[in-house]
Motif scaffolding. Sequence first.
Motif, PDB file in Angstrom:
ATOM      1  N   GLU A  10       3.125 -36.106  84.385  1.00 34.47           N
ATOM      2  CA  GLU A  10       3.339 -37.071  85.176  1.00 34.47           C
ATOM      3  C   GLU A  10       3.744 -38.398  84.763  1.00 34.47           C
ATOM      4  OE1 GLU A  10       0.385 -39.376  88.793  1.00 34.47           O
ATOM      5  OE2 GLU A  10      -0.587 -37.843  87.405  1.00 34.47           O
ATOM      6  N   PRO A  24      -0.645 -32.015  82.119  1.00 31.29           N
ATOM      7  CA  PRO A  24      -0.225 -32.220  83.586  1.00 31.29           C
ATOM      8  C   PRO A  24      -0.488 -33.836  83.586  1.00 31.29           C
ATOM      9  CG  PRO A  24      -1.726 -30.821  83.861  1.00 31.29           C
ATOM     10  CD  PRO A  24      -1.723 -30.689  82.119  1.00 31.29           C
ATOM     11  N   SER A  84       6.648 -26.269  82.160  1.00 30.96           N
ATOM     12  CA  SER A  84       5.289 -26.200  81.493  1.00 30.96           C
ATOM     13  C   SER A  84       5.177 -25.391  80.455  1.00 30.96           C
ATOM     14  CB  SER A  84       4.087 -26.117  82.439  1.00 30.96           C
ATOM     15  OG  SER A  84       4.143 -25.018  83.101  1.00 30.96           O
TER      16      SER A  84
END
Length: 823
Positions: free
Chosen positions: A21, A17, A36
């Motif tokens: 970002e 994650p 993902s």
Amino acid sequence: MIQAMKPLKVLFVEDDPFDAELIQNSLVGFETVYASSLLEARQQLSASPDIVLCDLHLPDGTGLDLLVDIRQRGLPLPFILMTGAGDQRVAISAIRSGADDYLIKNAESLALLPQSMSNALKRFRRSKDRINRPLHVLYAEPNLYDIDLTREHLKQHAPYITIDVVREGRDVLKALDSSNSYDVLLFDFMLPDENALILTQELQRRPGFDLPIVFVTGHGNEEIVAEAMRLGIADYIVKHPGYLFELPPTLENVTGLHRLQRERSALAASEKRFRLLAENARDIVYRIELLPRRAFTYVSPSVTRLTGYTPEEHYADADLGDKIIHPEDRSKIVLDDAFFSKPVVMRWIRKDGSTLWTEQENVPVYDESGNLIALEGIARDITERKESEERLDFLAHYDPLTRLPNRWSLIEQIERRMKSVRDRGRQLTLLLLDLDRFKMINESLGHRSGDLLLQSASERLQRSIAADEVLARPGGDEFGILIESDNDPMTAEHRAFSIIDLMQTPFAFDQGLLYIGVSIGICSYPDAAANADELMRNAEAALYRAKDQGRNTYRLYTEDMTRKALDRLEIETLLREALANGELYLEYQPLVSVHSNAIFGAEALMRWKNPQRGVIRPDEFIPVAEESGMITRIGDFALLEACRSMKRLLDEGLPLRTIAVNISPRQFLLQDVVASVKKSLATTGLRPEFLELEITESALMQDPDQSLQTLLALRDLGIRLAIDDFGTGYSSLAHLKRFPLHKLKIDRSFIRDIPHDLDSEKIATTIVAMARGLELKVLAEGVETEDQRKFLEEHSCDFYQGYLCSPAVSAETLADLVKKQKR
């Protein structure tokens, strides 16, 4: 009217994650589609991206698997592989299998990501153009099976490549003598009459021979490959499953490189300075004479566009080059070997006073005696790159929404201050804050409102902290405050009290005033933590305890909290598996008439039996389900299963008229509960008048107007509605009168001490009287004794449930109880 160009759609695949970002923030101006995992990426290919950006390591496979899938399906997609340091060999293998580029994940690569994607697109388009140009290959291979496989693969995947096949080394020489149309030679290492190394040596001795050679070898031939590379072959391919997918790009690359080498050889004859000028027209190209006197003898016109100064101003002022360098960077100008051996990054001051970041490459010019007489160089504008690096550095350490330090910066601050407070005999305390009800607000009012609330809370907290304190946003709706103090435990508690009081004031928004509370977990170093990770983890455990014990409060860390936090995490993990594994089930507690003792219905109650832990109590897993958002799926399961069981019991001819199902606040406020009810009724065939939904008064009062609309829609379906646990939450009689309710349920806490507690009796009789005034039926929960039932009967309560009749039982046992009362 000219339409704006549609932005490129990027499918980026990243399971971390934090990295995701950073990548998202680097793709400003692109339309992005995120995945993902390998499975999600394959599904997202249906979104028709223009380019794929994929991490090498994925939880369910690798980026190479996705690359092979894309190439096998013939999708016209450029592909960039992202790797960590140390994965370059795999990345090179990906390039040979058809990837268009690879990036090593670091701040500089992310800063250059848009340019890398642009380059990959150009390479991909050039490779597509090459498909229109035939490639003629002479292939020496003795194995007929391999020949057939190769021909079939090229026919299907690279029809622009044609091969002439020979099976011995001497036939290679004959073919070359009779034709000069080949672009590349492809040799299996083991030929019947001589190995490919000898054949390569023989070819290279032939006058005028100038063709790239590619070897095909088996595993374990590393020494042979090394010797072949020393002889100058262009590349090699190792036979492995899928190696034929490497063949077309390898052949194209070696022929392209061979063509490029020819062009470079032709260009090498040109004078170096003019080549430099021709290839770098957008950059500033210059020559500075150092002897007999310092002077600019050439500055390219691009200097005006980048600095505001003209070439003529440089010719007129020999020192202008030094003057425009930022004062802090002038010390970098030292004309030694180090200066000329690598690019120099420095800031220039433009004519308008703004800053220009440049990267300079300089070449020394010596006279016959070895004296440095001049330097020639290129200066390129890297301002955008430096600004991107600064943005990435900011994102790595700060939260972009509130501009507060992020989790990693907070941990760095903790680690930096720990040694200082230990040496001075002080303590370092972390207060970890969580905004109560934030998720509900974020999901019901929208993420924009949620962001505004976080920013407003951040500003309010910033005004309250002292100069030596640190305020950070570790993530989500959490804030952290780091304070130093003497060894007085009351300092942190007083601070927590002040924060709770500070957050009581409502926040003003367009939708009206928003009231939120704050839960706080407190942990101190060195008393309750040995390092930064422990301080964070223990503060989080204390925060969970504060939330579990009513919210809008604080708790100090104790050792048992870690065990409970780990237990909560385990329950959340097991609960996700339970939903998939069918471990959840319903039991039914009879609903009984106070006057006749007849069972007329049942309340459906959720149960969970885990294979490892056995039966897990609802008060252990329901709060976790609420907090994690799983309650909506659990609620949908309960509603469907309860309707199915009730329909089955009715079909057996049992005289039941009510099945009661609890609706969680999250379901009621955020889910389309009306649609969910319709679906369950339609699926099971249960008539709506048999279904009763139980909703807590607190859930109804969070948004009374919206609650009224939902209740009216449910009533119009024919559903009966009840308020659960009445008397334990906040409600308004004015709103109760408006709501289309049928029943109030008296919470068991008001029944437990009847008939021995006068206050409980007064509360129960008051609720019954109020319900009568509102023309509502009343049901008492937790009735365990005959004395309690008689008291309720005397005061006109309609129904009860509790152990006096039966605990919650299976649907089959409930059927038996109803059948016995019929007899």
